[in-house]
Enzyme design. Structure first.
Site, PDB file in Angstrom:
ATOM      1  N   THR A 135       0.853  -1.196   0.000  1.00 26.84           N
ATOM      2  CA  THR A 135       0.000   0.000   0.000  1.00 26.84           C
ATOM      3  C   THR A 135       0.886   1.242   0.000  1.00 26.84           C
ATOM      4  O   THR A 135       1.937   1.249   0.650  1.00 26.84           O
ATOM      5  CB  THR A 135      -0.941   0.050   1.227  1.00 26.84           C
ATOM      6  OG1 THR A 135      -1.457   1.385   1.355  1.00 26.84           O
ATOM      7  CG2 THR A 135      -0.255  -0.310   2.528  1.00 26.84           C
ATOM      8  N   ASP A 137       0.259   3.800   1.498  1.00 26.75           N
ATOM      9  CA  ASP A 137       0.044   4.533   2.750  1.00 26.75           C
ATOM     10  C   ASP A 137       1.104   4.269   3.817  1.00 26.75           C
ATOM     11  O   ASP A 137       1.216   5.031   4.774  1.00 26.75           O
ATOM     12  CB  ASP A 137      -1.333   4.186   3.330  1.00 26.75           C
ATOM     13  CG  ASP A 137      -2.456   4.475   2.351  1.00 26.75           C
ATOM     14  OD1 ASP A 137      -2.287   5.361   1.505  1.00 26.75           O
ATOM     15  OD2 ASP A 137      -3.508   3.810   2.443  1.00 26.75           O
ATOM     16  N   GLY A 195      10.618  20.399   1.346  1.00 25.66           N
ATOM     17  CA  GLY A 195      10.931  21.608   2.104  1.00 25.66           C
ATOM     18  C   GLY A 195       9.727  22.501   2.321  1.00 25.66           C
ATOM     19  O   GLY A 195       9.812  23.726   2.238  1.00 25.66           O
ATOM     20  N   ALA A 196       8.580  21.876   2.619  1.00 22.09           N
ATOM     21  CA  ALA A 196       7.356  22.663   2.836  1.00 22.09           C
ATOM     22  C   ALA A 196       7.457  23.452   4.138  1.00 22.09           C
ATOM     23  O   ALA A 196       7.985  22.941   5.121  1.00 22.09           O
ATOM     24  CB  ALA A 196       6.159  21.712   2.912  1.00 22.09           C
ATOM     25  N   ILE A 262      -3.071   9.799  -8.954  1.00 19.07           N
ATOM     26  CA  ILE A 262      -1.808   9.855  -9.699  1.00 19.07           C
ATOM     27  C   ILE A 262      -0.690   9.234  -8.857  1.00 19.07           C
ATOM     28  O   ILE A 262       0.252   8.634  -9.373  1.00 19.07           O
ATOM     29  CB  ILE A 262      -1.498  11.312 -10.112  1.00 19.07           C
ATOM     30  CG1 ILE A 262      -0.448  11.328 -11.201  1.00 19.07           C
ATOM     31  CG2 ILE A 262      -1.059  12.168  -8.943  1.00 19.07           C
ATOM     32  CD1 ILE A 262      -0.526  12.534 -12.084  1.00 19.07           C
ATOM     33  N   ARG A 264      -0.774   6.642  -7.136  1.00 17.88           N
ATOM     34  CA  ARG A 264      -0.789   5.179  -7.110  1.00 17.88           C
ATOM     35  C   ARG A 264      -0.198   4.561  -8.380  1.00 17.88           C
ATOM     36  O   ARG A 264      -0.015   3.346  -8.461  1.00 17.88           O
ATOM     37  CB  ARG A 264      -2.226   4.683  -6.923  1.00 17.88           C
ATOM     38  CG  ARG A 264      -2.813   4.988  -5.550  1.00 17.88           C
ATOM     39  CD  ARG A 264      -3.352   3.742  -4.884  1.00 17.88           C
ATOM     40  NE  ARG A 264      -4.415   3.153  -5.633  1.00 17.88           N
ATOM     41  CZ  ARG A 264      -5.702   3.211  -5.310  1.00 17.88           C
ATOM     42  NH1 ARG A 264      -6.062   3.872  -4.222  1.00 17.88           N
ATOM     43  NH2 ARG A 264      -6.595   2.618  -6.035  1.00 17.88           N
TER      44      ARG A 264
HETATM   45  O1  F6P Z   1      -4.942   2.686   0.556  1.00 15.34           O
HETATM   46  C1  F6P Z   1      -4.503   3.290  -0.608  1.00 15.34           C
HETATM   47  C2  F6P Z   1      -5.369   4.486  -0.945  1.00 15.34           C
HETATM   48  O2  F6P Z   1      -4.853   5.077  -2.127  1.00 15.34           O
HETATM   49  C3  F6P Z   1      -5.491   5.533   0.148  1.00 15.34           C
HETATM   50  O3  F6P Z   1      -4.371   6.383   0.211  1.00 15.34           O
HETATM   51  C4  F6P Z   1      -6.766   6.221  -0.241  1.00 15.34           C
HETATM   52  O4  F6P Z   1      -7.400   6.772   0.896  1.00 15.34           O
HETATM   53  C5  F6P Z   1      -7.593   5.111  -0.824  1.00 15.34           C
HETATM   54  O5  F6P Z   1      -6.692   4.082  -1.189  1.00 15.34           O
HETATM   55  C6  F6P Z   1      -8.386   5.507  -2.044  1.00 15.34           C
HETATM   56  O6  F6P Z   1      -9.170   4.423  -2.420  1.00 15.34           O
HETATM   57  P1  F6P Z   1      -9.942   4.291  -3.813  1.00 15.34           P
HETATM   58  O7  F6P Z   1      -8.925   3.979  -4.879  1.00 15.34           O
HETATM   59  O8  F6P Z   1     -10.884   3.168  -3.592  1.00 15.34           O
HETATM   60  O9  F6P Z   1     -10.597   5.603  -4.072  1.00 15.34           O
END
Ligand code: F6P
Length: 333
Positions: A135, A137, A195-196, A262, A264
């Site tokens: 993931t 995340d 660097g935010a 984007i 992902r």
């Molecule tokens: O768990 C991965 C994730 O991209 C999260 O960051 C995000 O909250 C969620 O999945 C979004 O899910 P979906 O693709 O079902 O909109």
């Protein structure tokens, strides 16, 4: 005597992540190396319920590591949360003669979001199961790293660099929302890397004056005329509410960008390809050794494994050191 594993099923579930394909490749190639057949289950638990499969060979996973997404497709299944759905999934495994399953996915897929769900409920019905954390995340507690995280951070950074050009030209404030589900790992890493002047995460209640507005003012006093604020999607109200606070308090011309899906996509980084490859290898090794109900994890430099139930009871907080570094660099006391 332990029954030898002869045929393994592999599937990806939940939100896809760059590197999932490399993990599939590693599972297939390691299985074949160990004399085990491998069947791909398409569309996650949905595919398990509906008998949606594909035979995986050495050649079928060639040239796969560099590709984003997942060749096995992914899905989130409501039906699998029901005992009837789980029975149908078990029936598919019996029909295909699968002794074991490797599931690649996030917390929900490994079994987090519903009692006795995910891989665990299949194990309770007699299948050997191993999970691989995949993931963007990075929110799986037992592992310091989840497949896809590095690529997602890099993708977010690339977009932020582009945003910075236009923010600079127009002397604007940019509020960028990054993914992360309920966690701020992705936002914090991205915020430090770009660097935010402020990074807002769900793990810490936000004090608008101290954490957001004062750092912006300080940056302005230092001569800066554009500002890049990073917000995790799990923050209440998201980036739009933060943008509103900034505009009202500072009158800065503010633009909100939600990076969204984007993050992902894209070809996985070397870190994701390597981690996925090792995790895929470890998963098959565990199954071949007769282990079940395990989650492969990375701890420091070492690949380890945990009992799934134990793993799901663990909690992961934001890396405190990185948070302190962020605060030091953004001038928050
Ligand atoms: O768990 C991965 C994730 O991209 C999260 O960051 C995000 O909250 C969620 O999945 C979004 O899910 P979906 O693709 O079902 O909109």
């Amino acid at each position: 005597m332990e029954k030898a594993v002869r045929r393994i099923g592999v599937f990806t579930s939940g939100g896809d992540a760059p590197g999932m394909n490399a993990a599939i490749r590693a599972v297939v190639r390691t299985s074949l190396h160990m004399g085990i057949e491998c069947v791909g289950i398409r569309r996650g638990y949905h595919g398990l319920i509906n008998g949606d499969f594909t035979k995986l060979t050495f050649e079928s996973v060639s040239d796969l590591s560099r590709r984003g997404g997942t060749m096995l497709y992914s899905a989130r299944s409501e039906e699998f949360k029901t005992p009837a759905g789980q029975e149908r999934a078990v029936a598919t495994c019996k029909m295909l003669g699968l002794d074991a399953l490797v599931g690649i996915g996030g917390g929900g897929s490994l079994s987090g979001f519903f009692p006795q769900g995910g891989l665990l409920c299949l194990a309770k019905r007699g299948l050997s199961v191993v999970g691989i954390p995949g993931t963007i995340d990075n929110d799986i507690a037992c592992s310091s790293y989840t497949i896809g995280y590095d690529t997602a951070c890099n993708t977010a950074l690339e977009s932020i660099d582009k945003l910075r050009d236009t923010m600079q030209s127009h002397e604007r404030c940019s509020v960028v929302e990054v993914m992360g589900h309920r966690a701020g790992h992705l936002a914090l890493t991205v915020g430090v890397a770009c660097g935010a002047p402020a990074v807002i995460v769900p793990e810490h209640p936000v004090d608008y004056e101290a954490d957001l507005l004062e750092p912006i003012r300080r940056a302005r006093l230092a001569g800066r005329t554009h500002f890049m604020i990073i917000v995790a999607e799990g923050v209440e109200g998201g980036a739009y509410s933060i943008g509103k606070v900034i505009e009202e308090a500072t009158a800065l011309d503010t633009r909100v960008t939600v990076l969204g899906h984007i993050q992902r996509g894209g070809s996985p980084s070397s870190r994701d390809r390597i981690t996925a490859t090792y995790m895929g290898y470890e998963a098959v090794r565990l199954l071949a050794e007769g282990k079940t109900c395990r989650v492969v994890a990375l701890q420091g430099e070492n690949y380890v494994d945990y009992d799934i139930t134990e793993a799901l009871q663990m909690t992961k907080s934001l890396d405190q050191h990185t948070y302190e570094v962020m605060r030091a660099l953004t001038g928050v006391h």
